[in-house]
Scaffold this active site. Structure first.
Site, PDB file in Angstrom:
ATOM      1  N   GLU A 101     -16.508   2.930   0.157  1.00 50.85           N
ATOM      2  CA  GLU A 101     -15.078   2.702   0.341  1.00 50.85           C
ATOM      3  C   GLU A 101     -14.525   3.506   1.513  1.00 50.85           C
ATOM      4  O   GLU A 101     -13.313   3.662   1.639  1.00 50.85           O
ATOM      5  CB  GLU A 101     -14.317   3.076  -0.941  1.00 50.85           C
ATOM      6  CG  GLU A 101     -14.724   2.271  -2.157  1.00 50.85           C
ATOM      7  CD  GLU A 101     -13.986   2.684  -3.431  1.00 50.85           C
ATOM      8  OE1 GLU A 101     -13.072   3.533  -3.337  1.00 50.85           O
ATOM      9  OE2 GLU A 101     -14.315   2.166  -4.508  1.00 50.85           O
ATOM     10  N   THR A 194     -12.344  13.172  -3.679  1.00 44.73           N
ATOM     11  CA  THR A 194     -12.734  11.842  -3.202  1.00 44.73           C
ATOM     12  C   THR A 194     -12.077  11.481  -1.879  1.00 44.73           C
ATOM     13  O   THR A 194     -12.502  10.538  -1.219  1.00 44.73           O
ATOM     14  CB  THR A 194     -12.384  10.772  -4.245  1.00 44.73           C
ATOM     15  OG1 THR A 194     -10.986  10.858  -4.568  1.00 44.73           O
ATOM     16  CG2 THR A 194     -13.192  10.965  -5.521  1.00 44.73           C
ATOM     17  N   GLY A 210      -8.728  13.899 -10.274  1.00 49.82           N
ATOM     18  CA  GLY A 210      -8.934  14.359 -11.646  1.00 49.82           C
ATOM     19  C   GLY A 210      -7.727  14.199 -12.539  1.00 49.82           C
ATOM     20  O   GLY A 210      -7.600  14.893 -13.551  1.00 49.82           O
ATOM     21  N   ASN A 302      -0.493  10.924 -10.929  1.00 48.76           N
ATOM     22  CA  ASN A 302       0.123  10.838 -12.248  1.00 48.76           C
ATOM     23  C   ASN A 302       0.088  12.156 -13.010  1.00 48.76           C
ATOM     24  O   ASN A 302      -0.780  12.997 -12.792  1.00 48.76           O
ATOM     25  CB  ASN A 302      -0.607   9.779 -13.080  1.00 48.76           C
ATOM     26  CG  ASN A 302      -2.089  10.081 -13.189  1.00 48.76           C
ATOM     27  OD1 ASN A 302      -2.854   9.815 -12.275  1.00 48.76           O
ATOM     28  ND2 ASN A 302      -2.517  10.666 -14.304  1.00 48.76           N
ATOM     29  N   ASP A 345       1.276   5.403 -15.394  1.00 47.93           N
ATOM     30  CA  ASP A 345       0.239   5.662 -14.388  1.00 47.93           C
ATOM     31  C   ASP A 345       0.656   5.104 -13.033  1.00 47.93           C
ATOM     32  O   ASP A 345      -0.164   4.586 -12.277  1.00 47.93           O
ATOM     33  CB  ASP A 345      -1.100   5.064 -14.823  1.00 47.93           C
ATOM     34  CG  ASP A 345      -2.288   5.765 -14.167  1.00 47.93           C
ATOM     35  OD1 ASP A 345      -2.059   6.680 -13.348  1.00 47.93           O
ATOM     36  OD2 ASP A 345      -3.431   5.381 -14.443  1.00 47.93           O
ATOM     37  N   LYS A 368       2.673   2.029  -6.667  1.00 45.92           N
ATOM     38  CA  LYS A 368       2.194   1.109  -7.695  1.00 45.92           C
ATOM     39  C   LYS A 368       3.343   0.354  -8.349  1.00 45.92           C
ATOM     40  O   LYS A 368       3.108  -0.630  -9.053  1.00 45.92           O
ATOM     41  CB  LYS A 368       1.397   1.868  -8.747  1.00 45.92           C
ATOM     42  CG  LYS A 368       0.048   2.380  -8.297  1.00 45.92           C
ATOM     43  CD  LYS A 368      -0.681   2.998  -9.484  1.00 45.92           C
ATOM     44  CE  LYS A 368      -2.024   3.554  -9.103  1.00 45.92           C
ATOM     45  NZ  LYS A 368      -2.705   4.155 -10.277  1.00 45.92           N
ATOM     46  N   TRP A 416      -4.995   2.736  -3.820  1.00 44.79           N
ATOM     47  CA  TRP A 416      -5.520   3.592  -2.749  1.00 44.79           C
ATOM     48  C   TRP A 416      -5.762   2.872  -1.421  1.00 44.79           C
ATOM     49  O   TRP A 416      -5.779   3.544  -0.365  1.00 44.79           O
ATOM     50  CB  TRP A 416      -6.813   4.275  -3.198  1.00 44.79           C
ATOM     51  CG  TRP A 416      -7.975   3.363  -3.412  1.00 44.79           C
ATOM     52  CD1 TRP A 416      -8.382   2.818  -4.582  1.00 44.79           C
ATOM     53  CD2 TRP A 416      -8.871   2.860  -2.414  1.00 44.79           C
ATOM     54  NE1 TRP A 416      -9.471   2.005  -4.386  1.00 44.79           N
ATOM     55  CE2 TRP A 416      -9.799   2.014  -3.060  1.00 44.79           C
ATOM     56  CE3 TRP A 416      -8.991   3.033  -1.034  1.00 44.79           C
ATOM     57  CZ2 TRP A 416     -10.815   1.347  -2.388  1.00 44.79           C
ATOM     58  CZ3 TRP A 416     -10.010   2.372  -0.355  1.00 44.79           C
ATOM     59  CH2 TRP A 416     -10.907   1.546  -1.026  1.00 44.79           C
TER      60      TRP A 416
END
Length: 743
Positions: A101, A194, A210, A302, A345, A368, A416
């Site tokens: 990715e 990440t 996380g 979140n 979320d 989102k 993302w």
């Protein structure tokens, strides 16, 4: 293992070993591949990062503004139809099912890219050869959402890598050897990295993933040359830092009622006074940076647990927020919380983008929720929000024990995959996702290192997800154009030439007119394009590069990094290497079960055999597996190899795919330049099965036909774009020859 926050500086010996597949996330350090010679590149300095050359892609977002805008203009809507692969670079993925990715980094003729499990590969773009490969030996690793890595940073002769076991690693850019490493946070608690690190001045900056664990997210700056920790900012403020209760606001900043029971929250605040210690707040994605203001713009994710807010009273600062940090000290200047007390979320996972609106700098953050928030870069004040770019349903309906269906959903809206902004069109391009979920709430106790969301999140079974590409005007928030697509998990690239490039999970890579959204070009890559593309310049030519390896979102997996350029497939003949195997011999073909070709056939080199008595010719076509690269047949490209067959002979073809991407073979009329989609077969039955989509890596196919008419033909890969990229052989059928030959 080194304690969190401390560094270990290595000598310059390479870390050797084999890649070992262990449970879930364990791999072994490995520097398989060719080490480069002494460096011939210029150091990537702070000055170069702040003012990148037009033909380079030095950072994940290309520049500090995260615009993913290339100033190159050679590829345009008028000539994009000629775009075809010029190189296919193979990634050695660490295990089956792995994907990629990451955004490639391109500097000084080299390309650096990562794949799942934090494997870094460096390529020389001039020779298309791998320089080195580094696979870290991972310890305890508990990523919430797959073993992903979204790229590296490059500066001062070092390549910076964040890992799934929450380390920041510095590698030598020339050799891939370890220079230093530091443990950022405790991986056993669920912390990981990440995002692609960001280098500002002499600092390298990372955030923690996380948010689905009982963690406390943070952003940390390290000295780039030594790994010394310089500062850390916690996304969840302690009581001494003002606490995370916030203003106890009943509505979103745009006025929507959040359904909060504020009386109960106040009453429970004493009972849950320490909830901030495990309050979540991951920083998934690369920040933007304004050198003039000295501000780092961070998107925070979140709160934890994500579905059940009863155990975390208050607004839960600074989750679901954009935060401006002083890059020198890590001190917060301002924040904007898009969703106070988030229980859906709706974290901010999309990279912030800095643009100008007249004389004013604004920060764009796609959420989102399905809106783009437009903030004053100096104060953080909300200027406006955009029109919704995906459908919204029960947007702020609080999850229940029975479940509530919401849309865009916790995986929908703008996740993302990075947005892009064009200085030419003045539009921001957002990759959206309509992905309705059913959210439930239940009691759940926080336990170290255990998944913790306080309920369940399940896609709605009878409602298909789909993607959207939306061009939005930051000046007023209106939508200029929108296209509905297959689900998108990639990212956007927009160019000054007027094009927008986006990849899809179904393997298609497409180019659109950036002004109108009209599709202009497409190429089937054979594996999910789940990574953002980039554009760069080499030797005066513009190229577009993207990884097509699939990911957890895609059923199609591969291992290719494709580099596209103009002018391929025009029939320009490449130099032919001298061959010692072109004279007929009487050697028998290897017998593996049923011999192909028969043992009695006369072999002419490696790829051609025939029987003059039976008037049959056998041709071997091998895709990839040679120094010529993935888009080659029999080690040749652009018709470099020619087969000559007598008229009325029977032709038997064996096709073997030795490449990672799907390929096929079809005999078509010789037309130059070769079109994106080759024409129909020129002889009855003269193609492999599934010719349009190709046979997967390692598969083979057979076909036969009678060469019943003379002429010049091509044996071409029929997967769209592959033959245009040079994947074809020449075939001549002639009444003037007595036996087959090739040259």
């Amino acid at each position: 293992m080194t304690a969190p926050g401390t560094s270990r500086v290595s000598d310059r010996r390479s870390v050797q070993g084999a890649v070992v597949a262990l449970l879930l996330f364990a791999t072994t350090a490995n520097l398989a591949g060719q080490h480069g010679a002494a460096s011939t590149t210029s150091p990537i300095t702070a000055e170069r990062l702040e003012h990148p050359a037009r033909g380079e892609w030095l950072q994940s977002g290309r520049d500090y503004a995260n615009q993913r805008y290339s100033p190159l203009t050679q590829i345009t809507p008028r000539n994009v139809a000629r775009l075809a692969p010029r190189s296919v670079l193979q990634l050695e993925l660490p295990q089956a099912g792995a994907g990629a990715e990451a955004t490639p980094i391109v500097a000084d003729g080299r390309l650096y890219v990562t794949s799942d499990y934090d494997v870094v590969t460096a390529f020389d773009l001039r020779t298309n050869r791998r320089l080195w490969r580094y696979a870290p030996k991972l310890g305890i690793a508990k990523p919430c959402c797959g073993p992903v890595n979204r790229g590296v940073a490059l500066a001062f002769g070092l390549v910076f890598l964040g890992t799934l076991d929450s380390r920041l690693i510095a590698l030598d850019a020339d050799s891939g050897t370890l220079r230093w490493e530091v443990v950022n946070s405790d991986p056993d608690s669920g912390y990981s990295i990440t995002m692609a690190p960001l280098v500002v001045g002499d600092r390298v900056i990372v955030g923690t993933s996380g948010g689905e664990f009982a963690t406390r997210g943070n952003v940390t700056a390290y000295a780039a040359r030594t790994g010394e920790r310089l500062w850390r900012w916690y996304a969840i403020p302690s009581p001494e830092e003002g606490g995370w209760w916030g203003r106890w606001t009943p509505t979103a900043p745009t006025g929507e009622n959040l359904g909060r029971d504020l009386a109960r929250e106040h009453s429970d605040s004493g009972r849950y006074a320490d909830s901030w210690r495990t309050g979540g707040g991951p920083v998934w994605t690369q920040p933007a940076y304004d050198p003039a203001l000295g501000l780092l713009y961070v998107a925070v994710g979140n709160p934890a647990p994500s579905n059940d807010g009863r155990s975390r009273p208050g607004d839960n600062l600074y989750t679901a927020s954009v935060v401006a940090l002083d890059v020198a000290t890590g001190k917060m200047r301002w924040y904007f919380q898009a969703v106070p007390h988030d229980v859906w979320d709706y974290d901010l996972a999309n990279p912030p983008v800095i643009v100008r609106d007249g004389s004013r700098k604004i920060v764009l953050v796609a959420g989102k929720t399905g809106w783009v928030y437009m903030l004053d870069a100096v104060t953080g004040a909300l200027i406006r929000r955009s029109e919704s770019f995906v459908p919204q349903r029960n947007l702020f309906a609080v999850p229940t024990l029975e479940g509530v269906v919401t849309a865009p959903g916790p995986a929908g809206g703008a996740n993302w995959p990075p947005s892009a902004y064009s200085r030419a069109t003045g539009l921001v391009y957002v990759l959206g996702l309509h992905f309705p979920f059913t959210l439930t709430r239940k009691d759940a106790e926080a336990r170290k290192g255990e998944f913790w969301i306080g309920g369940d999140q399940q896609p709605v079974a009878d409602e298909a997800a789909y993607g959207t590409i939306t061009a939005i005007r930051p000046s007023n928030g209106t939508i200029a154009w929108q296209r509905r697509t297959e689900p998108l998990w990639s990212g956007g690239l927009v160019t000054a030439g007027g094009l927008l490039f986006v990849g899809q999970t179904d393997g298609w890579f497409r180019g659109y007119d950036a002004s109108t959204g009209q599709p202009l070009w497409e190429f089937f890559c054979g594996a999910g394009v789940n990574a953002p593309p980039v554009s760069f310049e080499r030797d005066g030519q513009q190229f577009v590069a993207v990884v097509a390896a699939g990911s957890r979102y895609s059923d199609l997996h591969g291992s290719a990094l494709l580099v596209f350029g103009l002018g391929a497939g025009t029939g320009k003949r490449l130099p032919t290497a001298a061959r010692a195997d072109t004279q007929p011999t009487a050697r028998a073909a290897p017998n593996r079960g049923m011999a192909w070709p028969p043992q009695s056939a006369l072999r002419v080199g490696r790829f051609l055999s025939y029987s003059a008595a039976d008037h049959v010719v056998w041709i071997d076509v091998e895709a990839g597996g040679s120094d010529a690269g993935g888009l080659s047949f029999d080690g040749a490209v652009n018709g470099e190899r020619t087969f000559v067959v007598p008229l009325e002979w029977r032709v038997e073809v064996r096709f073997r795919n030795r490449d990672a991407a799907p390929h096929s073979a079809r005999v078509v009329a010789d037309a130059r330049p070769v079109p994106l989609v080759p024409g129909p077969s020129s002889f009855a039955g003269a193609e492999t099965e599934s010719a349009g989509t190709g046979l997967a890596a390692g598969r083979q196919g057979f076909f036969r036909f009678r060469a019943d008419r003379p002429g010049e033909f091509l044996i071409a890969c029929a997967v769209p774009g592959h033959a245009a990229g040079g994947m074809f052989l020449e075939l001549v059928v002639s009444a003037d020859v007595a036996v087959p030959s090739y040259r």
